[in-house]
Enzyme design. Structure first.
Site, mmCIF file in Angstrom:
data_model
loop_
_atom_site.group_PDB
_atom_site.id
_atom_site.type_symbol
_atom_site.label_atom_id
_atom_site.label_comp_id
_atom_site.label_asym_id
_atom_site.label_seq_id
_atom_site.Cartn_x
_atom_site.Cartn_y
_atom_site.Cartn_z
ATOM 1 N N MET A 13 0.836 -1.219 0.000
ATOM 2 C CA MET A 13 0.000 0.000 0.000
ATOM 3 C C MET A 13 0.867 1.264 0.000
ATOM 4 S SD MET A 13 -3.227 0.845 2.450
ATOM 5 C CE MET A 13 -2.380 0.984 4.018
ATOM 6 N N ASP A 36 13.277 -10.506 -1.896
ATOM 7 C CA ASP A 36 12.844 -10.958 -0.567
ATOM 8 C C ASP A 36 13.907 -10.454 0.405
ATOM 9 O OD1 ASP A 36 12.421 -12.347 1.796
ATOM 10 O OD2 ASP A 36 11.709 -14.141 0.768
ATOM 11 N N ILE A 37 13.526 -9.577 1.307
ATOM 12 C CA ILE A 37 14.545 -8.950 2.164
ATOM 13 C C ILE A 37 15.138 -9.914 3.194
ATOM 14 C CG2 ILE A 37 13.662 -6.584 1.834
ATOM 15 C CD1 ILE A 37 12.624 -6.766 4.799
ATOM 16 N N ASP A 100 3.829 2.607 15.432
ATOM 17 C CA ASP A 100 3.496 3.017 16.808
ATOM 18 C C ASP A 100 3.467 1.799 17.740
ATOM 19 O OD1 ASP A 100 1.209 2.245 15.175
ATOM 20 O OD2 ASP A 100 0.009 2.574 16.969
ATOM 21 N N TYR A 123 3.928 -8.534 16.754
ATOM 22 C CA TYR A 123 4.260 -7.665 15.613
ATOM 23 C C TYR A 123 5.111 -6.485 16.083
ATOM 24 C CZ TYR A 123 3.296 -3.904 12.202
ATOM 25 O OH TYR A 123 3.404 -2.864 11.323
ATOM 26 N N TRP A 149 -2.069 3.523 11.813
ATOM 27 C CA TRP A 149 -3.442 3.682 11.307
ATOM 28 C C TRP A 149 -3.426 4.123 9.821
ATOM 29 C CZ3 TRP A 149 -7.712 5.599 15.094
ATOM 30 C CH2 TRP A 149 -7.554 5.018 16.335
HETATM 31 N N1 LIG Z 1 -0.918 -0.526 7.507
HETATM 32 C C1 LIG Z 1 -0.813 0.072 8.697
HETATM 33 O O1 LIG Z 1 -1.818 0.466 9.317
HETATM 34 C C2 LIG Z 1 0.543 0.298 9.297
HETATM 35 C C3 LIG Z 1 0.597 0.816 10.604
HETATM 36 C C4 LIG Z 1 1.851 1.049 11.171
HETATM 37 C C5 LIG Z 1 3.000 0.779 10.454
HETATM 38 N N2 LIG Z 1 2.911 0.248 9.194
HETATM 39 C C6 LIG Z 1 4.162 -0.032 8.485
HETATM 40 O O2 LIG Z 1 4.127 0.646 7.245
HETATM 41 C C7 LIG Z 1 4.892 -0.076 6.282
HETATM 42 C C8 LIG Z 1 4.086 -0.251 5.003
HETATM 43 O O3 LIG Z 1 2.908 -0.960 5.321
HETATM 44 P P1 LIG Z 1 1.768 -1.227 4.249
HETATM 45 O O4 LIG Z 1 0.493 -0.877 4.917
HETATM 46 O O5 LIG Z 1 2.125 -0.643 2.934
HETATM 47 O O6 LIG Z 1 1.845 -2.822 4.189
HETATM 48 P P2 LIG Z 1 1.584 -3.831 2.985
HETATM 49 O O7 LIG Z 1 0.601 -3.280 2.034
HETATM 50 O O8 LIG Z 1 1.332 -5.151 3.640
HETATM 51 O O9 LIG Z 1 3.001 -3.852 2.265
HETATM 52 C C9 LIG Z 1 4.081 -4.594 2.733
HETATM 53 C C10 LIG Z 1 4.750 -5.205 1.551
HETATM 54 O O10 LIG Z 1 5.898 -5.953 1.989
HETATM 55 C C11 LIG Z 1 5.932 -7.145 1.246
HETATM 56 N N3 LIG Z 1 6.721 -8.161 1.921
HETATM 57 C C12 LIG Z 1 6.353 -9.017 2.911
HETATM 58 N N4 LIG Z 1 7.382 -9.810 3.241
HETATM 59 C C13 LIG Z 1 8.427 -9.450 2.447
HETATM 60 C C14 LIG Z 1 9.753 -9.900 2.298
HETATM 61 N N5 LIG Z 1 10.231 -10.926 3.041
HETATM 62 N N6 LIG Z 1 10.553 -9.313 1.395
HETATM 63 C C15 LIG Z 1 10.069 -8.305 0.621
HETATM 64 N N7 LIG Z 1 8.831 -7.827 0.699
HETATM 65 C C16 LIG Z 1 8.014 -8.399 1.615
HETATM 66 C C17 LIG Z 1 4.486 -7.538 1.110
HETATM 67 O O11 LIG Z 1 4.325 -8.468 0.064
HETATM 68 P P3 LIG Z 1 3.108 -9.549 0.134
HETATM 69 O O12 LIG Z 1 1.846 -8.733 0.120
HETATM 70 O O13 LIG Z 1 3.326 -10.372 -1.064
HETATM 71 O O14 LIG Z 1 3.294 -10.271 1.437
HETATM 72 C C18 LIG Z 1 3.838 -6.188 0.795
HETATM 73 O O15 LIG Z 1 3.856 -5.912 -0.584
HETATM 74 C C19 LIG Z 1 5.304 -1.377 6.978
HETATM 75 O O16 LIG Z 1 6.603 -1.234 7.489
HETATM 76 C C20 LIG Z 1 4.347 -1.495 8.142
HETATM 77 O O17 LIG Z 1 4.901 -2.236 9.209
HETATM 78 C C21 LIG Z 1 1.715 0.016 8.610
#
Ligand SMILES: NC(=O)c1ccc[n+]([C@@H]2O[C@H](COP(=O)([O-])OP(=O)(O)OC[C@H]3O[C@@H](n4cnc5c(N)ncnc54)[C@H](OP(=O)(O)O)[C@@H]3O)[C@@H](O)[C@H]2O)c1
Length: 291
Positions: A13, A36-37, A100, A123, A149
């Protein structure tokens, strides 16, 4: 070294919004299939030649992490360590997105960037391992940007779910006892790019959440109001009515003072960004009009 950007997790996202903001720049975008990290050799090869790396790759299944903490930590902790080590080798700056959930969420005032951490779920612990790796290996070039969020056009999220449910249910019960800062992923992407373009910005922790605060109930009501739906359809309830595998912090309000040291303002107020986001086609398409 070329002045190029590397975006890891570019299919997620936030990653997709980041690519929109970086349009026209020299960018290498690697989604999970491309990098893949958790693979250190692949990470080293990918980082080579880039001056700014933005890590959007993460295990984001908060409830799933409760029964798979090792797998979550392999990505959010060890995978981030590989990225930090590769950046330390080349001198690249690393902008790492965190959460957070590394904080205990029991305060009564906004958490400053240097507040003591204390995650309440698996997490959060896995993400804290990533933060520690960045701080340890990149004391001068590591930027930890905590968000929370998050909602955006390119992924499943609370705002999209509320709008979709409007077509299926007359009323919705939404928790009103968790405080937070709903953050538009596009606004965060803009700020990450601004930070990446500010090489003099001091390394360390920044809070990449919207200004202001509300509850999930307040967010749902605002999303309905701004989408032309009746906000009275949203009713308040509490967390006890929605027990989930992972504990959620009750108070996820973060302070934003550190942006000033980078010469940047905090992110806009959550309502302002929500209004802008809901005008985007991906969201307008979701909201049925009230009869
Ligand atoms: N969404 C929230 O509300 C939220 C809140 C606080 C912090 N964050 C942080 O914000 C950041 C972005 O989140 P987001 O909402 O964009 O999440 P997201 O849509 O789930 O994106 C994460 C991406 O990382 C990929 N991924 C998973 N495992 C991986 C690996 N081993 N190597 C490479 N890529 C990998 C996923 O691929 P697959 O889909 O194929 O698994 C996905 O495309 C993250 O660090 C998250 O922890 C998010």
């Amino acid at each position: 070294m070329t002045p190029g950007w590397l975006v890891t997790g570019s299919g997620g996202m936030l990653g997709r919004d980041l690519l929109t903001v970086l349009a026209g720049e020299q960018v290498t975008a690697l989604d999970r299939a491309a990098l893949d990290i958790t693979d250190p050799a692949a990470v080293r090869a990918a980082v080579a030649g880039h001056s700014v790396v933005v890590n959007c790759a993460a295990w984001t299944d908060v409830d799933g992490a409760e029964t798979a903490e090792e797998a979550a930590t392999a990505v959010n902790g060890t995978g981030v360590r590989h990225l930090a080590a590769a950046c330390a080798e080349t001198g690249a700056r690393l902008l790492h997105v965190s959460t957070d959930y590394v904080l205990p969420g029991d305060a009564g005032h906004p958490y400053p960037e240097d507040a003591a951490t204390g995650p309440v779920n698996a997490y959060g612990r896995s993400k804290l391992a990533g933060e520690r790796a960045v701080a340890e290996l990149l004391p001068e070039h590591g930027y930890i940007v905590r968000t929370a969020w998050l909602y955006g056009e390119h992924g499943g999220n609370f705002v999209a779910t509320m709008l979709k449910l409007a077509a299926q249910r007359e009323t919705l019960d939404v928790v009103d006892d968790q405080q937070g800062q709903p953050t538009w992923s596009y606004a965060l992407a803009q700020r990450l790019v601004a930070l990446g373009r500010a090489p003099e910005a001091p390394a360390g922790v920044y809070h990449g959440t919207a200004s202001g605060r509300t509850t999930w109930y307040g967010l749902a009501r605002a999303a309905y109001e701004l989408s032309g739906l009746d906000p009275e359809r949203i009713r308040p309830t509490n967390s006890a009515a929605f027990v989930r595998p992972a504990v959620r912090p009750a108070y996820s309000v973060l302070g934003h003072d550190r942006w000033a040291t980078a010469g940047l303002p905090p992110l806009p107020d959550w309502r302002e960004s929500l209004a802008e986001a809901l005008g985007r086609p991906a969201f307008t398409a979701l909201a049925p009009k009230d009869a």
